[in-house]
Design a protein around this motif. Sequence first.
Motif, mmCIF file in Angstrom:
data_model
loop_
_atom_site.group_PDB
_atom_site.id
_atom_site.type_symbol
_atom_site.label_atom_id
_atom_site.label_comp_id
_atom_site.label_asym_id
_atom_site.label_seq_id
_atom_site.Cartn_x
_atom_site.Cartn_y
_atom_site.Cartn_z
ATOM 1 N N ASP A 119 -13.947 0.389 4.532
ATOM 2 C CA ASP A 119 -14.253 -0.318 3.267
ATOM 3 C C ASP A 119 -15.743 -0.625 3.201
ATOM 4 O OD1 ASP A 119 -11.248 -2.422 2.964
ATOM 5 O OD2 ASP A 119 -11.620 -0.323 2.458
ATOM 6 N N ASP A 178 -11.837 -8.285 3.034
ATOM 7 C CA ASP A 178 -10.389 -8.471 3.209
ATOM 8 C C ASP A 178 -10.056 -9.780 3.913
ATOM 9 O OD1 ASP A 178 -7.508 -6.782 4.550
ATOM 10 O OD2 ASP A 178 -7.817 -7.740 2.626
ATOM 11 N N LEU A 183 -13.443 -6.359 11.221
ATOM 12 C CA LEU A 183 -11.996 -6.380 11.508
ATOM 13 C C LEU A 183 -11.264 -6.954 10.304
ATOM 14 C CD1 LEU A 183 -12.218 -7.919 15.090
ATOM 15 C CD2 LEU A 183 -11.668 -5.556 14.533
ATOM 16 N N GLY A 184 -10.188 -6.320 9.975
ATOM 17 C CA GLY A 184 -9.363 -6.827 8.864
ATOM 18 C C GLY A 184 -7.961 -7.104 9.382
ATOM 19 N N THR A 185 -6.989 -6.576 8.674
ATOM 20 C CA THR A 185 -5.593 -6.887 9.043
ATOM 21 C C THR A 185 -5.154 -6.161 10.313
ATOM 22 O OG1 THR A 185 -4.932 -5.113 7.551
ATOM 23 C CG2 THR A 185 -4.836 -7.373 6.675
ATOM 24 N N GLY A 186 -6.014 -5.295 10.793
ATOM 25 C CA GLY A 186 -5.640 -4.588 12.034
ATOM 26 C C GLY A 186 -6.031 -5.340 13.284
ATOM 27 N N PHE A 187 -6.681 -6.513 13.068
ATOM 28 C CA PHE A 187 -7.083 -7.307 14.241
ATOM 29 C C PHE A 187 -5.850 -7.805 14.979
ATOM 30 C CE2 PHE A 187 -9.220 -10.226 16.888
ATOM 31 C CZ PHE A 187 -8.577 -11.452 16.826
ATOM 32 N N ASN A 188 -5.908 -7.740 16.300
ATOM 33 C CA ASN A 188 -4.837 -8.365 17.086
ATOM 34 C C ASN A 188 -5.406 -8.826 18.413
ATOM 35 O OD1 ASN A 188 -4.758 -6.057 18.960
ATOM 36 N ND2 ASN A 188 -4.038 -4.979 17.126
ATOM 37 N N TYR A 232 1.093 -3.624 -8.395
ATOM 38 C CA TYR A 232 0.899 -3.486 -6.943
ATOM 39 C C TYR A 232 1.850 -4.405 -6.174
ATOM 40 C CZ TYR A 232 -1.496 -3.939 -2.410
ATOM 41 O OH TYR A 232 -1.788 -3.968 -1.069
ATOM 42 N N LYS A 279 -13.502 5.127 14.020
ATOM 43 C CA LYS A 279 -12.347 5.620 14.784
ATOM 44 C C LYS A 279 -11.248 6.147 13.868
ATOM 45 C CE LYS A 279 -9.197 4.143 18.432
ATOM 46 N NZ LYS A 279 -8.813 3.044 19.333
ATOM 47 N N ASN A 330 -10.185 0.855 9.206
ATOM 48 C CA ASN A 330 -10.323 0.949 7.740
ATOM 49 C C ASN A 330 -11.021 -0.254 7.122
ATOM 50 O OD1 ASN A 330 -9.126 3.374 7.952
ATOM 51 N ND2 ASN A 330 -7.270 2.869 6.798
ATOM 52 N N ASN A 331 -11.080 -1.340 7.833
ATOM 53 C CA ASN A 331 -11.902 -2.459 7.330
ATOM 54 C C ASN A 331 -13.359 -2.001 7.348
ATOM 55 O OD1 ASN A 331 -13.212 -5.534 8.036
ATOM 56 N ND2 ASN A 331 -11.608 -5.395 6.502
ATOM 57 N N GLU A 358 -7.269 -10.925 21.150
ATOM 58 C CA GLU A 358 -8.435 -11.818 21.200
ATOM 59 C C GLU A 358 -9.703 -11.030 20.907
ATOM 60 O OE1 GLU A 358 -6.080 -14.874 21.763
ATOM 61 O OE2 GLU A 358 -8.274 -15.105 21.734
ATOM 62 N N ASP A 381 0.849 -1.211 0.000
ATOM 63 C CA ASP A 381 0.000 0.000 0.000
ATOM 64 C C ASP A 381 0.876 1.249 0.000
ATOM 65 O OD1 ASP A 381 -2.667 -1.181 2.226
ATOM 66 O OD2 ASP A 381 -2.085 -1.700 0.191
ATOM 67 N N LYS A 419 -18.739 -0.955 15.851
ATOM 68 C CA LYS A 419 -17.922 -0.080 16.700
ATOM 69 C C LYS A 419 -17.983 1.317 16.112
ATOM 70 C CE LYS A 419 -14.172 -1.693 18.780
ATOM 71 N NZ LYS A 419 -12.780 -2.189 18.980
HETATM 72 N N1 LIG Z 1 -4.070 -3.377 0.652
HETATM 73 C C1 LIG Z 1 -4.939 -3.527 1.623
HETATM 74 O O1 LIG Z 1 -5.013 -4.608 2.270
HETATM 75 C C2 LIG Z 1 -5.878 -2.426 1.943
HETATM 76 C C3 LIG Z 1 -6.700 -2.628 3.021
HETATM 77 N N2 LIG Z 1 -7.620 -1.749 3.422
HETATM 78 C C4 LIG Z 1 -8.476 -2.079 4.536
HETATM 79 O O2 LIG Z 1 -7.842 -1.660 5.725
HETATM 80 C C5 LIG Z 1 -7.973 -2.716 6.683
HETATM 81 C C6 LIG Z 1 -6.975 -2.552 7.764
HETATM 82 O O3 LIG Z 1 -7.404 -1.403 8.437
HETATM 83 P P1 LIG Z 1 -6.881 -1.055 9.910
HETATM 84 O O4 LIG Z 1 -7.541 0.205 10.293
HETATM 85 O O5 LIG Z 1 -5.419 -1.149 9.930
HETATM 86 O O6 LIG Z 1 -7.396 -2.242 10.820
HETATM 87 P P2 LIG Z 1 -8.798 -2.929 10.941
HETATM 88 O O7 LIG Z 1 -9.881 -2.066 10.425
HETATM 89 O O8 LIG Z 1 -8.678 -4.279 10.401
HETATM 90 O O9 LIG Z 1 -8.936 -3.062 12.514
HETATM 91 C C7 LIG Z 1 -8.551 -2.009 13.304
HETATM 92 C C8 LIG Z 1 -9.688 -1.789 14.242
HETATM 93 O O10 LIG Z 1 -9.974 -3.033 14.848
HETATM 94 C C9 LIG Z 1 -9.936 -2.883 16.261
HETATM 95 N N3 LIG Z 1 -9.392 -4.088 16.850
HETATM 96 C C10 LIG Z 1 -8.171 -4.620 16.673
HETATM 97 N N4 LIG Z 1 -8.063 -5.783 17.364
HETATM 98 C C11 LIG Z 1 -9.250 -5.962 17.994
HETATM 99 C C12 LIG Z 1 -9.755 -6.959 18.866
HETATM 100 N N5 LIG Z 1 -8.997 -8.014 19.244
HETATM 101 N N6 LIG Z 1 -11.009 -6.856 19.326
HETATM 102 C C13 LIG Z 1 -11.752 -5.777 18.960
HETATM 103 N N7 LIG Z 1 -11.355 -4.783 18.135
HETATM 104 C C14 LIG Z 1 -10.099 -4.887 17.673
HETATM 105 C C15 LIG Z 1 -9.107 -1.667 16.521
HETATM 106 O O11 LIG Z 1 -9.616 -1.092 17.685
HETATM 107 P P3 LIG Z 1 -8.573 -0.401 18.728
HETATM 108 O O12 LIG Z 1 -9.468 0.105 19.806
HETATM 109 O O13 LIG Z 1 -7.646 -1.513 19.106
HETATM 110 O O14 LIG Z 1 -7.910 0.661 17.907
HETATM 111 C C16 LIG Z 1 -9.369 -0.809 15.310
HETATM 112 O O15 LIG Z 1 -10.532 -0.050 15.494
HETATM 113 C C17 LIG Z 1 -7.821 -3.929 5.841
HETATM 114 O O16 LIG Z 1 -8.254 -5.099 6.469
HETATM 115 C C18 LIG Z 1 -8.681 -3.579 4.645
HETATM 116 O O17 LIG Z 1 -10.027 -3.855 4.871
HETATM 117 C C19 LIG Z 1 -7.778 -0.493 2.702
HETATM 118 O O18 LIG Z 1 -9.077 -0.135 2.617
HETATM 119 C C20 LIG Z 1 -7.303 -0.585 1.266
HETATM 120 C C21 LIG Z 1 -5.946 -1.202 1.142
#
Ligand SMILES: NC(=O)C1=CN([C@@H]2O[C@H](COP(=O)(O)OP(=O)(O)OC[C@H]3O[C@@H](n4cnc5c(N)ncnc54)[C@H](OP(=O)(O)O)[C@@H]3O)[C@@H](O)[C@H]2O)[C@H](O)CC1
Length: 454
Positions: free
Chosen positions: A60, A146, A116-121, A192, A83, A56-57, A123, A12, A80
């Motif tokens: 999307d 994703d 949740l996407g790749t930002g999951f960590n 890409y 954010k 960002n998941n 539990e 990206d 949620k």
């Molecule tokens: N090339 C690509 O892959 C692209 C992917 N895109 C999309 O972006 C997401 C990744 O987005 P990101 O913001 O980094 O992360 P997520 O949305 O997956 O998750 C982050 C939020 O999830 C919460 N979180 C994390 N772990 C937990 C958990 N164990 N339980 C509950 N919630 C959780 C986190 O909350 P915090 O309070 O911890 O901050 C975040 O809110 C990717 O998957 C794609 O869908 C782009 O759109 C395009 C390029």
Amino acid sequence: MQNIFDEVGSLDRKCYEEFALSEDLLMEHAADGMADFIKSNYALGATVLVVCGGGNNGADGLALARILHKDYDVKLFMAKEAKSEMAKLQLLRAQKVDVSFVDQLFNAEIIVDAVLGTGFNGELSSELLQMLETLNNYKAVKIACDIPSGYKFNADYTLTMGGLKKSLFEDKVKDIVGEITVLDLGVAREIYETDSKIKLLDESDLQLPNRKKQNTHKGSYGHLAVVSGEKTGASVMSAQAAFRFGTALVTLLSNENIHAPYEIMQSHQLPQSASAIALGMGLGVEFSQSELERFVSNGHPLLLDADIFYHPLLSTLLGKKKVVITPHPKEFCEVLRECKIAEISVEELQQSRFEYAQLFSKHFPDVTLVLKGANVIISQGEQMFINPYGSNVLAKGGSGDVLAGLIAGLLAQGYAPLDAAISGSLAHTLLAKSYKGADFSLTPIDLIDGICKL
Ligand SMILES: NC(=O)C1=CN([C@@H]2O[C@H](COP(=O)(O)OP(=O)(O)OC[C@H]3O[C@@H](n4cnc5c(N)ncnc54)[C@H](OP(=O)(O)O)[C@@H]3O)[C@@H](O)[C@H]2O)[C@H](O)CC1
Ligand SMILES: [K+]
């Protein structure tokens, strides 16, 4: 073959830094790709529930809802609060075109998991788990944005952004991810992506031992020696598989006379013309260590399977050139233990298959590992290949003996170890896939009988 990546964040960033693209643009292409998938497969007007997280998941998902709105009966559920900056912007955009929000989940015709996407960590909270379970219980078509959230959303389809993620090919998620499709993000995949040392195999990567020249004779197509111990059925099935898979001469090495098909030769000594040896299937304790050492003292390519993983000769054999090993998880744990690489349970291995395969290949870079499983891992040196066609149809005694014969047969025909492992494994899984009987009924003989139709 397709590239598989540990992470795509760096890809990206390459888009931002080298192609003057933006996070917003990539996201719009991601959402467009999901919308196109839905429009290509589901009638306009269908009810669509998009469940969004705060990152960002979720963003999307919000963009997708905006794009589908009016063409489909779209409802947004915010699991949620928005954010990330992009999630807030996509929320605003969705609100501005009056996409409907609901505060209750419901059984829509199509459900999109954008929590949740790749930002999951870490539990999943019990609350999120409960929500995903509720979604899983609906009859809807389930689409994961994703990646399935926390790998607890049972997707029919996973629409993954930009490139294939390694986590999608762990055995433990094989029943979760459904059919995986890669969505482009505003540039062609080859722009890409960068090259990756992990590849996803495709059926077209199978290189059959087709015969090209006419001016040949049976000595032109290899001679496999299969060491046959007490449990002769295993070695006979390996021998038959190799013979069916093009090896012109196959000999069972045994101290006893074995009941075997006429086309399979038998000998007490290693044939002069042997071009590869298969060792382990049904080996038992019939042969002394010195007899086995004599068999393998000639530098022929070696296929090691089954009992040999429990034999004191294993470490010596792994030090030889042109070795392919085909352990199932339990046997691989034994190999890791015997070679003092790791002391782990099968459960621990299955949680981290890639890591332990890579660890083994670091210790034995010249050995080709075929780690059996729902997604077969083939590893040699720094290269890793995933055969995604593994199926539960193969969960039967004797399937592994056939695989050993397929790979050993290609070694005997002159295939390089990695090529023999890839094509033998692909042939094995494709034989199972093309089996027309009930999924519980396959026998190793069905696999062998299917070889002529490859
Ligand atoms: N090339 C690509 O892959 C692209 C992917 N895109 C999309 O972006 C997401 C990744 O987005 P990101 O913001 O980094 O992360 P997520 O949305 O997956 O998750 C982050 C939020 O999830 C919460 N979180 C994390 N772990 C937990 C958990 N164990 N339980 C509950 N919630 C959780 C986190 O909350 P915090 O309070 O911890 O901050 C975040 O809110 C990717 O998957 C794609 O869908 C782009 O759109 C395009 C390029
Ligand atoms: K998701």
